[in-house]
Design a protein around this motif. Sequence first.
Motif, mmCIF file in Angstrom:
data_model
loop_
_atom_site.group_PDB
_atom_site.id
_atom_site.type_symbol
_atom_site.label_atom_id
_atom_site.label_comp_id
_atom_site.label_asym_id
_atom_site.label_seq_id
_atom_site.Cartn_x
_atom_site.Cartn_y
_atom_site.Cartn_z
ATOM 1 N N GLY A 63 34.667 -10.071 10.248
ATOM 2 C CA GLY A 63 35.188 -10.429 8.939
ATOM 3 C C GLY A 63 36.541 -9.820 8.607
ATOM 4 N N ALA A 64 37.056 -8.925 9.460
ATOM 5 C CA ALA A 64 38.326 -8.253 9.147
ATOM 6 C C ALA A 64 39.513 -9.199 9.202
ATOM 7 C CB ALA A 64 38.559 -7.077 10.100
ATOM 8 N N GLY A 65 39.417 -10.242 10.022
ATOM 9 C CA GLY A 65 40.540 -11.162 10.148
ATOM 10 C C GLY A 65 40.452 -12.338 9.207
ATOM 11 N N GLY A 66 39.388 -12.434 8.465
ATOM 12 C CA GLY A 66 39.227 -13.530 7.537
ATOM 13 C C GLY A 66 38.946 -14.869 8.215
ATOM 14 N N ALA A 67 38.540 -14.829 9.475
ATOM 15 C CA ALA A 67 38.277 -16.067 10.209
ATOM 16 C C ALA A 67 37.062 -16.781 9.627
ATOM 17 C CB ALA A 67 38.042 -15.759 11.687
ATOM 18 N N VAL A 68 37.188 -18.087 9.521
ATOM 19 C CA VAL A 68 36.095 -18.909 9.019
ATOM 20 C C VAL A 68 35.374 -19.495 10.231
ATOM 21 C CG1 VAL A 68 35.517 -20.938 7.643
ATOM 22 C CG2 VAL A 68 37.420 -19.470 6.954
ATOM 23 N N ARG A 69 34.054 -19.454 10.195
ATOM 24 C CA ARG A 69 33.271 -19.994 11.302
ATOM 25 C C ARG A 69 33.353 -21.510 11.294
ATOM 26 N NH1 ARG A 69 29.100 -16.439 13.692
ATOM 27 N NH2 ARG A 69 28.476 -18.439 14.529
ATOM 28 N N ASP A 70 33.435 -22.068 12.468
ATOM 29 C CA ASP A 70 33.494 -23.507 12.651
ATOM 30 C C ASP A 70 32.099 -23.988 13.059
ATOM 31 O OD1 ASP A 70 34.014 -26.135 13.310
ATOM 32 O OD2 ASP A 70 35.354 -25.667 14.978
ATOM 33 N N ARG A 71 31.452 -24.720 12.166
ATOM 34 C CA ARG A 71 30.079 -25.161 12.420
ATOM 35 C C ARG A 71 29.981 -26.080 13.636
ATOM 36 N NH1 ARG A 71 26.185 -24.538 8.004
ATOM 37 N NH2 ARG A 71 27.239 -23.384 6.354
ATOM 38 N N ALA A 72 30.980 -26.930 13.848
ATOM 39 C CA ALA A 72 30.957 -27.833 15.008
ATOM 40 C C ALA A 72 31.005 -27.024 16.307
ATOM 41 C CB ALA A 72 32.109 -28.820 14.943
ATOM 42 N N THR A 73 31.844 -25.998 16.339
ATOM 43 C CA THR A 73 31.924 -25.133 17.520
ATOM 44 C C THR A 73 30.609 -24.384 17.716
ATOM 45 O OG1 THR A 73 34.304 -24.886 17.281
ATOM 46 C CG2 THR A 73 33.173 -23.197 18.569
ATOM 47 N N ASP A 74 30.048 -23.873 16.621
ATOM 48 C CA ASP A 74 28.763 -23.176 16.705
ATOM 49 C C ASP A 74 27.671 -24.092 17.256
ATOM 50 O OD1 ASP A 74 29.952 -20.903 15.696
ATOM 51 O OD2 ASP A 74 29.068 -21.090 13.691
ATOM 52 N N ARG A 75 27.658 -25.351 16.826
ATOM 53 C CA ARG A 75 26.649 -26.302 17.317
ATOM 54 C C ARG A 75 26.841 -26.589 18.801
ATOM 55 N NH1 ARG A 75 27.295 -28.684 12.216
ATOM 56 N NH2 ARG A 75 28.894 -30.098 13.015
ATOM 57 N N ARG A 76 28.089 -26.772 19.215
ATOM 58 C CA ARG A 76 28.352 -27.027 20.639
ATOM 59 C C ARG A 76 27.959 -25.813 21.482
ATOM 60 N NH1 ARG A 76 34.063 -29.065 19.907
ATOM 61 N NH2 ARG A 76 34.494 -27.717 21.674
ATOM 62 N N TYR A 77 28.261 -24.621 20.997
ATOM 63 C CA TYR A 77 27.883 -23.397 21.701
ATOM 64 C C TYR A 77 26.362 -23.338 21.839
ATOM 65 C CZ TYR A 77 27.227 -18.473 22.749
ATOM 66 O OH TYR A 77 26.841 -17.291 23.332
ATOM 67 N N LEU A 78 25.676 -23.585 20.748
ATOM 68 C CA LEU A 78 24.212 -23.552 20.767
ATOM 69 C C LEU A 78 23.651 -24.601 21.724
ATOM 70 C CD1 LEU A 78 21.601 -22.345 19.662
ATOM 71 C CD2 LEU A 78 21.725 -23.991 17.786
#
Length: 180
Positions: A63-78
């Motif tokens: 959370g230090a960099g303020g990066a927002v999670r990308d749900r599409a990337t998370d789904r592909r990773y999963l």
Amino acid sequence: MSDVRTTSRHQAGLTALYLGIFATVWFSVPAAEQPLRALLVVGSLAALLTAVAGGVLAAHTRGAGGAVRDRATDRRYLLIVVAEFAAAGLGAAVLAAAGWSGYIPVLVCAVVGLHFFPLAPLLRDPLLRPLGVALCVVAAVGLGVALASAVSAGLVVGTGAGLLLLGYAVQALVRTHRSG
């Protein structure tokens, strides 16, 4: 610290955490006599320490960099990880049912190696491709050695995969430390 650098450091921490844990698992696969057994225990401890260092880095940069999670990337990773576990699990079940359980580490190592190819672009880490190739080579060597000698595939594959994953986890931390 820039957002990109923080995100990169966070990713390196996660890489070291996950690969350190899996290196520990691989080092526990082979049944070996001394002195190799002692070396596998040392490798396992080094992998655990690397995983802890990665976990600390990941927690520190979360959370230090303020990066927002990308749900599409998370789904592909999963999806990639689920496919990896399904292929390894089904393959292991087939090998066990056929009475070839000694070759399960070969199959699992090959599947793990192959899963790094779709992960490389997803995680923006092109070095995962050579890691995938190296793991597939270890699987092939383990199979060849087991077929041509009395040395078990698990000994070759467990040691080789453990070393490769530990090495990659350590280089992720070192690379991040040098850029930070």
